[in-house]
Scaffold this motif. Structure first.
Motif, PDB file in Angstrom:
ATOM      1  N   GLN A 136      -4.919   9.672  -2.408  1.00  0.00           N
ATOM      2  CA  GLN A 136      -5.517   8.482  -1.808  1.00  0.00           C
ATOM      3  C   GLN A 136      -4.430   7.509  -1.362  1.00  0.00           C
ATOM      4  N   THR A 137      -4.771   6.709  -0.352  1.00  0.00           N
ATOM      5  CA  THR A 137      -3.938   5.558   0.013  1.00  0.00           C
ATOM      6  C   THR A 137      -4.494   4.340  -0.703  1.00  0.00           C
TER       7      THR A 137
ATOM      8  N   CYS B   4       0.834  -1.194   0.000  1.00  0.00           N
ATOM      9  CA  CYS B   4       0.000   0.000   0.000  1.00  0.00           C
ATOM     10  C   CYS B   4       0.875   1.253   0.000  1.00  0.00           C
ATOM     11  N   PHE B   5       0.355   2.346  -0.569  1.00  0.00           N
ATOM     12  CA  PHE B   5       1.140   3.579  -0.647  1.00  0.00           C
ATOM     13  C   PHE B   5       0.214   4.752  -0.920  1.00  0.00           C
ATOM     14  N   LEU B   6       0.747   5.943  -0.748  1.00  0.00           N
ATOM     15  CA  LEU B   6       0.037   7.185  -1.032  1.00  0.00           C
ATOM     16  C   LEU B   6       0.219   7.525  -2.506  1.00  0.00           C
TER      17      LEU B   6
ATOM     18  N   CYS C 215      -3.994   0.187  -2.116  1.00  0.00           N
ATOM     19  CA  CYS C 215      -3.367  -1.106  -1.880  1.00  0.00           C
ATOM     20  C   CYS C 215      -3.472  -1.952  -3.145  1.00  0.00           C
TER      21      CYS C 215
ATOM     22  N   PRO D 189       3.685   5.615  -6.161  1.00  0.00           N
ATOM     23  CA  PRO D 189       3.852   6.235  -4.842  1.00  0.00           C
ATOM     24  C   PRO D 189       4.342   7.673  -4.970  1.00  0.00           C
TER      25      PRO D 189
ATOM     26  N   ALA E 249       4.572  12.448   0.637  1.00  0.00           N
ATOM     27  CA  ALA E 249       3.421  13.123   1.231  1.00  0.00           C
ATOM     28  C   ALA E 249       3.599  14.640   1.282  1.00  0.00           C
TER      29      ALA E 249
END
Length: 909
Positions: free
Chosen positions: A339-340, A314-316, A342, A830, A833
């Motif tokens: 969004q995050t 999972c990643f941003l 997966c 990815p 942030a």
């Protein structure tokens, strides 16, 4: 009869016959006695290559033919993969391609010292020259002033057989059967060499003719798992993403490689020789790419029946309104969410649209090179004058049609053994009923041409002093390049899934069964438009009528035309030196090569009012110095240091001032285009090499370090541009990048002569390269390695030769590398942030190839002095190409590289 290759350690002249200009650069004057090296087999070829390495003034690694018609690999490109510092890749037709020297493709290729290229490019496609024609290949990694400029990676000199290399009339006939495991077919490969020499009233005359021909059927199945898309976009499953399509392609077809070369030599007096050479290489292919693809996000009717458990990866990410990575236009407008997500490995889709596509190709290459000249080799003075000319063309006709239907159920596994595995129960694309025209019809007809006239004068004078020889020369080259293209496409009649194929009156002749793809429906065959039908005039015109085109091939479009003329003048002055330091010797060369290039390049760009012609005149002038030193420490030990400034001119298509673009008919293909930049400057490299070498009775070990500092590196970057209200991904070259390369090369070989009896026939050889590359300067890829470069590469081999039996087994390995910069693409990725709202930030997104190795082997036996049989195999362990995007869990391609087994016979008279 044995073939004798003689190395003159007392003089720069005479290496492998009378290759005057190139021999000077690779054979500096040395003290010592005449040494004869007899090449009789695998061991003999390795020993000859070691002797070339030892006596060369530059850093050189060579491959020498074991004997006539016995080069150890099928093509020049395949042979080069054995050289330290050389990396290769596998093409869609299962041939070795993509040759890099120390991470760079900017290679100056020469044929017997003459510039050689393919069509309108600056590189030569090494697979175009069959190894049957070769006597030897030199990979020269540190250049000198007498070598033709243009290779910051180095110079690869391909050497053909000459009549004066033979003492007696010789005829060699070779025949080989090649079996491919992918196509399960046996293909022929034939070669003939004839040579003789005669005493005549005007001197000794020698003539040689070498002809070869091969035919190859191939198949290369590929499964791909392309970009990932947010499931929140259509399936109301926020927080998850899956691949947007399940697809694959089988590249298959047939190609032929005809080749012929002739050489004439006339030794008029002991000092004076006249010669003429002619070479032809060709490529003929009818091939196709058969795509099958199920698209999950193109229709609101598609459903998501089952979404497996997320993988935990999972990643941003930033997500555009279409569930993809936002392009530059959307970033500037802030049209995206954060969004995050997966990754999901397993999913089942219903009622998705699918298609099969036939991309039929008809391709032809013709490359002609001729030269004539004379050389004078006196007691002190050497002179050579030569005129050479080349004409190279490549023509291609591509005709693409897609058909398809809806698929009730598609099961997707995107992480099966690092690749995709797909299943559509019942194999719906295997039946013609319900087939519609999909996406569109695409016609792409193009041709490239390159020509060259070169005049070169060289001279050398030997001295009895610290300076042992002076060399000087001039070269004038008049180069031309031209490209034409007709590219038109049109969407499917009635819209996607709007027209049934059966409603158009097309019958069974329109369909064909493609070879299966093992990871799609268990390898079952599917239907596609018949590629042979797409290559026929009648078939093309019928389809053009259905899609609303007029009959006949489209005319070449002026907005896609470019042409260039380039005139280069170069000169050089170089001195060889030698002196004693105690019991050791230091020798080498130093010199300088000034060069000036004037070019005119013309292109065009489309506009709302028609076509706008564009042209540019550019000039570049460079002065390229070099210094080479060799320290002969003792009979066994020696060291080298080399410095050279080298250059690489931009490719002609990169200089094209025009731009072309096209709107895609497939909704999953991004609108794209290409533009050139006539203001590109040549790439300049400061190149340093140092080696330490130890030679002993039955082998050698050598180690070296190298460093390259490259300025004005040319790279291509893709950016989203809006033209007439439509967004295109336009690829443009620029000079803003620099690069640094450094590394270590180790190599060696040893024969176990000290063992008793038959054990003494064993030997080992190998090499290892560590390549540390980095993009520097003002570039988005700053800090990343160079594209296509593996950090680790090695060859390890075992050989045996005794009592007429010879065998070789070689394992070739390269670590992971990236082969594509897809930062400008639309795949989710990815992000950091703290930069989510920065419109200038688009994370670097690269396509990586996983580490892999290939095992090759051969075994041969001399039935008699004249007859030899051999058996061999390449990629006998069935190594696969596996790739991923950015992060290792984003599996991408799984390609089935072929294993090929050969059985051959060679007869020598």
């Amino acid at each position: 009869m044995k073939r004798h290759i003689v190395f003159y350690t007392a003089s720069a002249v005479g290496l492998l016959g009378a290759h005057f200009a190139q021999a000077q650069s690779t054979q500096p004057a040395q003290s010592g006695e005449l040494e004869e090296v007899v090449v009789t087999g695998i061991r003999g070829s390795l020993e000859a290559a070691a002797e070339i390495k030892r006596e060369s003034v530059q850093v050189v690694d060579s491959i020498v033919a074991e004997d006539i018609g016995k080069f150890p690999d099928p093509t020049t490109a395949a042979a080069l993969q054995r050289v330290p510092g050389v990396q290769v890749s596998i093409g869609n037709n299962n041939e070795i391609v993509g040759v890099l020297i120390r991470g760079l493709s900017d290679i100056q290729t020469t044929l017997d010292g003459r510039e050689l290229f393919s069509a309108n490019s600056r590189n030569f496609q090494f697979q175009d020259l069959p190894a049957d024609a070769l006597a030897r290949v030199d990979v020269i990694k540190s250049t000198t002033a007498d070598l033709i400029e243009g290779g910051i990676a180095g110079v690869t000199d391909l050497r053909l057989h000459k009549p004066f290399n033979f003492d007696e009339p010789t005829a060699v006939i070779g025949a080989r059967a090649n079996y491919s495991t992918n196509v399960e077919e046996v293909n022929p490969q034939l070669s003939v060499l004839l040579t003789d020499r005669w005493n005549t009233g005007i001197g000794e005359l020698g003539a040689l003719l070498n002809v070869s021909w091969s035919e190859t059927d191939y198949s290369r199945p590929v499964t791909y798992a392309p970009i990932r898309r947010s499931t929140g976009f259509r399936f109301n499953q926020p927080g998850f993403m899956v691949q947007n399509v399940a697809g694959g392609v089988n590249h298959y077809g047939t190609y032929e490689r005809p080749q012929a070369n002739a050489a004439f030599q006339l030794q008029a007096t002991d000092e004076l020789q006249f010669y003429a050479d002619a070479v032809f290489t060709g490529y003929r292919s009818e091939n196709q790419s058969a795509f099958v693809e199920t698209q999950f996000f193109n229709s609101p009717a598609t459903g998501l029946q089952d979404l497996g458990d997320p993988s935990g990866d999972c990643f941003l990410a930033r997500v555009g309104p279409d569930g993809l990575n936002p392009n530059a236009v959307q970033l500037r407008a802030g049209n995206f969410t954060v969004q995050t997500l997966c990754n999901v490995n397993n999913a089942t889709f219903t009622n998705a649209t699918a298609f099969s596509s036939a991309q039929s190709r008809d391709q032809e290459t013709n490359n002609y090179l001729g030269a004539f000249g004379t050389r004078w080799e006196g007691d002190r003075l050497d002179l050579k004058g030569e005129v050479s000319f080349q004409d190279a063309t490549f023509e291609e006709e591509v005709f693409i049609v897609d058909i398809g239907k809806r698929i009730p159920v598609t099961n997707v596994n995107s992480s099966f053994n690092e690749g995709g595995l797909y299943d559509a129960p019942g194999n719906p694309l295997g039946a013609a009923d319900g087939m519609y025209f999909r996406n569109g019809l695409n016609q792409n007809f193009n041709k490239s041409n390159g020509d060259l006239l070169a005049i070169q004068l060289d001279g050398g004078y030997r001295l009895d002093s610290f300076i042992t020889k002076l060399q000087a020369g001039v070269r004038y080259a008049d180069r031309g390049a031209e490209y034409d293209q007709a590219r038109v496409n049109r969407g499917a009649p009635g819209g996607d899934l709007g027209t049934l194929v059966s409603s158009t009156g097309l019958g069974e002749e329109f369909y064909a069964s493609m070879p299966g793809i093992p990871r799609i429906n268990g390898g079952q065959s599917m239907l596609l438009p018949n590629p042979d039908y797409l290559r026929s005039d009648a078939g093309r015109d019928r389809l053009r009528q259905i899609f609303g085109f007029g009959p006949g091939d489209p005319a070449y479009q002026p907005e896609r035309h470019f042409e260039a003329t380039e005139k280069t003048s170069a000169a050089y002055l170089q001195a060889s030196y030698e002196f004693n330091v105690g019991d050791s010797i230091i020798d080498g060369v130093f010199g300088v090569r000034p060069t000036r290039t004037e070019r005119t390049i013309a292109g065009a760009r489309p506009s709302t009012t028609g076509v706008t012609p564009l042209s540019a005149d550019t000039t570049d002038t460079e002065v390229l110095p070099n210094f080479n030193a060799r320290w002969v420490i003792s009979e066994d030990w020696q060291a080298r240091f080399n410095y050279a400034k080298t250059m690489r001119r931009p490719n002609f298509d990169s200089l094209n001032p025009g731009i072309d673009y096209i709107v895609a008919t497939n909704p999953n293909v991004i609108n794209s285009g290409n533009a050139g930049n006539p203001e590109l400057k040549p790439q300049i490299s400061d190149s340093f090499d140092a080696t330490l070498e130890y030679y002993f009775k039955s082998g050698f070990v050598a180690g070296g370090v190298y460093y390259r500092d490259i300025k004005d590196r040319v790279i291509n970057a893709v950016t989203a541009e809006e033209i007439d209200g439509i967004t295109y991904n336009i690829s443009r070259p620029r000079n803003v990048s620099a690069a640094e390369l450094q590394g270590v090369e180790l190599s060696g070989q040893m024969f176990f002569d000290f063992l008793p009896g038959a054990w003494a026939g064993f030997g080992v050889f190998g090499n290892y390269t560590w390549a540390d590359t980095e993009v520097t300067g003002d570039d988005p890829l700053k800090g990343f390695p160079l594209q296509g470069v593996s950090e680790h590469n090695f060859n390890a081999g075992l050989l045996y030769e005794r009592s007429g039996l010879s065998a070789r087994m070689v394992y070739t390995y390269r670590s992971k590398y990236y082969d594509e910069d897809i930062t400008g693409g639309n795949g989710l990725r990815p992000i950091d942030a703290d930069r989510v709202n920065d419109p200038s930030y688009n994370p670097i997104w690269l396509g990586y190839v996983r580490a892999a190795g290939r095992l090759d082997m051969s075994i041969g036996y001399d039935i008699s002095e004249s007859v030899r049989v051999d058996l061999g195999g390449t990629n006998i362990l069935g190594s696969k190409y596996r790739s991923y995007m950015g992060e290792s869990f984003f599996n991408r391609d799984y390609r089935y590289d072929d294993s090929i087994y050969t059985l051959g016979m060679r007869v020598r008279f």
